[in-house]
Scaffold this motif. Structure first.
Motif, mmCIF file in Angstrom:
data_model
loop_
_atom_site.group_PDB
_atom_site.id
_atom_site.type_symbol
_atom_site.label_atom_id
_atom_site.label_comp_id
_atom_site.label_asym_id
_atom_site.label_seq_id
_atom_site.Cartn_x
_atom_site.Cartn_y
_atom_site.Cartn_z
ATOM 1 N N ASN A 130 4.162 -9.382 1.465
ATOM 2 C CA ASN A 130 5.146 -9.089 0.417
ATOM 3 C C ASN A 130 5.259 -7.589 0.144
ATOM 4 O O ASN A 130 6.024 -7.176 -0.738
ATOM 5 C CB ASN A 130 4.765 -9.812 -0.881
ATOM 6 N N GLY A 131 4.483 -6.797 0.848
ATOM 7 C CA GLY A 131 4.577 -5.348 0.711
ATOM 8 C C GLY A 131 3.890 -4.789 -0.514
ATOM 9 O O GLY A 131 4.158 -3.653 -0.917
ATOM 10 N N LEU A 132 2.967 -5.540 -1.119
ATOM 11 C CA LEU A 132 2.380 -5.118 -2.386
ATOM 12 C C LEU A 132 1.078 -4.339 -2.234
ATOM 13 O O LEU A 132 0.629 -3.689 -3.194
ATOM 14 C CB LEU A 132 2.147 -6.341 -3.281
ATOM 15 N N PHE A 142 -0.850 1.210 -3.263
ATOM 16 C CA PHE A 142 0.012 2.318 -2.862
ATOM 17 C C PHE A 142 1.185 2.367 -3.835
ATOM 18 O O PHE A 142 1.400 1.438 -4.617
ATOM 19 C CB PHE A 142 0.499 2.154 -1.414
ATOM 20 N N ASP A 144 5.492 3.789 -4.324
ATOM 21 C CA ASP A 144 6.727 4.273 -3.711
ATOM 22 C C ASP A 144 7.712 4.569 -4.843
ATOM 23 O O ASP A 144 8.655 3.806 -5.070
ATOM 24 C CB ASP A 144 7.293 3.227 -2.743
ATOM 25 N N VAL A 182 8.187 -1.058 -12.145
ATOM 26 C CA VAL A 182 8.954 -1.095 -10.891
ATOM 27 C C VAL A 182 9.378 0.312 -10.468
ATOM 28 O O VAL A 182 9.620 0.556 -9.289
ATOM 29 C CB VAL A 182 10.171 -2.038 -10.981
ATOM 30 N N GLY A 185 6.704 1.407 -8.280
ATOM 31 C CA GLY A 185 6.820 0.695 -7.011
ATOM 32 C C GLY A 185 5.465 0.338 -6.425
ATOM 33 O O GLY A 185 4.406 0.466 -7.067
ATOM 34 N N GLY A 186 5.473 -0.145 -5.194
ATOM 35 C CA GLY A 186 4.234 -0.499 -4.522
ATOM 36 C C GLY A 186 3.453 -1.543 -5.299
ATOM 37 O O GLY A 186 4.010 -2.515 -5.806
ATOM 38 N N SER A 187 2.149 -1.337 -5.409
ATOM 39 C CA SER A 187 1.288 -2.320 -6.065
ATOM 40 C C SER A 187 1.607 -2.479 -7.545
ATOM 41 O O SER A 187 1.400 -3.560 -8.112
ATOM 42 C CB SER A 187 -0.176 -1.911 -5.896
ATOM 43 N N SER A 189 4.331 -2.823 -8.846
ATOM 44 C CA SER A 189 5.562 -3.569 -9.101
ATOM 45 C C SER A 189 5.347 -5.070 -9.186
ATOM 46 O O SER A 189 6.332 -5.805 -9.317
ATOM 47 C CB SER A 189 6.603 -3.244 -8.021
ATOM 48 N N LEU B 44 9.244 -11.615 -6.798
ATOM 49 C CA LEU B 44 9.223 -10.152 -6.819
ATOM 50 C C LEU B 44 10.053 -9.614 -7.992
ATOM 51 O O LEU B 44 10.924 -10.306 -8.528
ATOM 52 C CB LEU B 44 9.782 -9.602 -5.498
ATOM 53 N N SER B 45 9.789 -8.388 -8.360
ATOM 54 C CA SER B 45 10.485 -7.770 -9.484
ATOM 55 C C SER B 45 11.960 -7.542 -9.162
ATOM 56 O O SER B 45 12.344 -7.412 -7.995
ATOM 57 C CB SER B 45 9.817 -6.438 -9.839
ATOM 58 N N MET B 141 13.774 -5.353 -6.882
ATOM 59 C CA MET B 141 12.933 -4.165 -7.018
ATOM 60 C C MET B 141 11.688 -4.374 -6.161
ATOM 61 O O MET B 141 10.560 -4.466 -6.663
ATOM 62 C CB MET B 141 12.573 -3.950 -8.490
ATOM 63 N N ALA B 142 11.921 -4.520 -4.875
ATOM 64 C CA ALA B 142 10.836 -4.748 -3.922
ATOM 65 C C ALA B 142 9.847 -3.582 -3.991
ATOM 66 O O ALA B 142 10.194 -2.480 -4.434
ATOM 67 C CB ALA B 142 11.403 -4.885 -2.515
ATOM 68 N N PRO B 143 8.598 -3.805 -3.570
ATOM 69 C CA PRO B 143 7.589 -2.735 -3.675
ATOM 70 C C PRO B 143 8.011 -1.442 -2.981
ATOM 71 O O PRO B 143 7.678 -0.353 -3.462
ATOM 72 C CB PRO B 143 6.365 -3.352 -2.998
ATOM 73 N N ARG B 144 8.705 -1.572 -1.858
ATOM 74 C CA ARG B 144 9.158 -0.368 -1.151
ATOM 75 C C ARG B 144 10.643 -0.167 -1.394
ATOM 76 O O ARG B 144 11.428 -1.101 -1.256
ATOM 77 C CB ARG B 144 8.873 -0.486 0.346
ATOM 78 N N ARG B 148 14.942 -2.481 -1.184
ATOM 79 C CA ARG B 148 15.646 -2.883 -2.401
ATOM 80 C C ARG B 148 17.144 -3.052 -2.137
ATOM 81 O O ARG B 148 17.712 -2.366 -1.298
ATOM 82 C CB ARG B 148 15.419 -1.859 -3.515
#
Lengths: 258, 183
Positions: A130-132, A142, A144, A182, A185-187, A189, B44-45, B141-144, B148
């Motif tokens: 999930n990119g977290l 991390f 962003d 948000v 970003g990253g963790s 979020s 996700l946010s 509002m994806a982590p990266r 988004r």
């Protein structure tokens, strides 16, 4: 009495003290340590944090207070600072420098990111997918971040501080709180791993400080009476215990602009 | 008087249009809120941007209050998925058992408020037909940041209402009433 200060105005010595305290707590693998403390918020399960509810502010006040106590058990003089994301400096530079420099005092900066060592393999894979968190068997937090000027503005906060009731205040403030999570970003979020990022604590000091400022403007106003005896699990505190920060042994420095 | 509406799906990704209407005939107000209930925060946010009388708005529309009718946004700090076993994130119905002292499920849907007082006043001042629609643009509002963009799946809620309020002082002024005081 511990005095919380603006993270953007810490002296070099105060920043060093903060890094020392984080470094020592990061080095502990029991309930005094960072993994246990950060994990209370989300993962490992159960998720204990309270959001979108009148318990949001009391629960997070207790959480930050007890984490600060855990830091002080290692470095007695430390106090958590707040990140004023409404300030001109924040809208120019984003997060305060103590949280963004890669190294400090000749070593990796413990306020930049943190390892997450307490996840199951399945949780680790899912969070990374999930990119977290960073991928691999030794994941870290991390960030962003968005552009600095997207952070909340002072005018927004001044309006929220005029909210006449606790319910109105906490609902509107939590929306700003969500936006900052948000923004980083990253963790930060997502709820399960947000508290592992060291900036989490500075963000929540700001939220707590704003509640304190609202309390000063609205003496006697607060959470619904029916909630005052509500326990704030897993902490040994009730909502009523959180209403007076003086009784918790900390205060907020008056903002000084030089 | 709050008005609940059914949303219409627009052609652009992430966009829903609410046919909310409000004119000067609906009365004065001190504050106007869009109240979203049953808002999901399990995934996700995301954020939802609100535009008044701009059915063409989409994820690329500038957040310009004057030219685009931008009225504000709400942001949801999400849980980012379920990390338990099967059924862990199923939300039980609220309990009516007085002996059940457990806290509500962490994923119980939320209420979000977007205060649109100034934006609604601007619409009423500049557009004779008043408020005709509210366009909601959902953006993940994806982590990266690179991930988004508009989303049709993250932002769900049960109901949207426009609630307007009149302070006691202004209500008295409107009614021409004298302040209540000692006889």
């Amino acid at each position: 009495m511990g005095v919380r200060k603006n993270a953007g105005l810490l002296t070099a010595a105060e920043a060093t003290t903060l890094r020392q305290a984080f470094g020592r707590v990061l080095g502990l693998d029991d309930e005094r340590g960072y993994q246990y403390q950060a994990g209370i918020h989300g993962l490992p399960l159960p998720t204990s944090c309270q959001h979108h509810h009148p318990l949001f502010l009391p629960w997070h006040r207790a959480y930050v207070y007890l984490f600060e106590r855990a830091l002080q058990d290692q470095v007695a003089s430390v106090a958590l600072p707040w990140w004023d994301w409404t300030s001109a400096a924040a809208h120019r530079e984003g997060m305060p420098a103590p949280y963004t420099v890669r190294t400090a005092d000749g070593t990796p900066n413990p306020l930049l990111d943190a390892p997450i060592t307490v996840l199951t393999a399945a949780q680790r894979r899912q969070l990374a997918a999930n990119g977290l968190i960073t991928s691999g068997t030794r994941p870290r937090t991390f960030r962003d971040p968005e552009v600095p000027d997207e952070l909340p503005r002072a005018a927004t906060i001044n309006s929220i501080l005029q909210a006449p009731t606790f319910d109105d205040f906490t609902t509107r403030l939590e929306n700003v709180h969500d936006a900052v999570h948000v923004w980083v970003g990253g963790s930060m979020s997502a709820v399960p791993v947000a508290a592992y990022d060291p900036i989490f604590w500075a963000h929540h000091c700001m939220i707590d400080r704003l509640w304190y400022l609202w309390q000063l403007r609205h003496p006697g106003a607060g959470p619904p009476a029916a909630l005052l005896r509500q326990a704030l699990a897993p902490f040994p505190m009730t909502v009523a215990d959180t209403l007076d920060i003086g009784r918790l042994g900390y205060s907020y420095a008056v903002q000084v602009v030089s | 008087m709050p008005a609940a509406v059914t949303l219409e799906k627009a052609t652009a990704p992430g966009v829903r249009i609410a046919p909310l209407r409000f004119t000067v005939e609906d009365g004065p107000f001190t504050r106007a809120d869009l109240v979203f209930t049953g808002v999901s925060h399990s995934d996700l946010s995301y954020e939802v941007r609100v535009f008044l009388n701009n059915p063409q708005a989409d994820a690329g529309t500038p957040r310009d209050p004057v030219g685009q009718g931008y009225a504000g946004r709400f942001v949801v700090f999400g849980h980012g998925g379920c990390y338990g076993d099967v059924g862990h994130c199923d939300i039980p119905a609220p309990s009516s058992d007085p002996t059940d002292l457990r806290l509500r499920h962490p994923l119980t849907p939320a209420t979000k408020i977007v205060t649109i007082t100034d934006a609604l006043r601007r619409v009423l001042a500049e557009q004779p037909e008043g408020l005709q629609s509210v366009t909601l643009v959902a953006v993940s509002m994806a982590p990266r940041r690179k991930d988004r963009g508009p989303t049709d799946t993250l932002a769900t809620f049960d109901q949207l209402e426009l609630q307007t309020y009149l302070s006691a002082t202004e209500a008295n002024a409107v009614a021409g009433a004298l302040p209540v005081g000692p006889a």
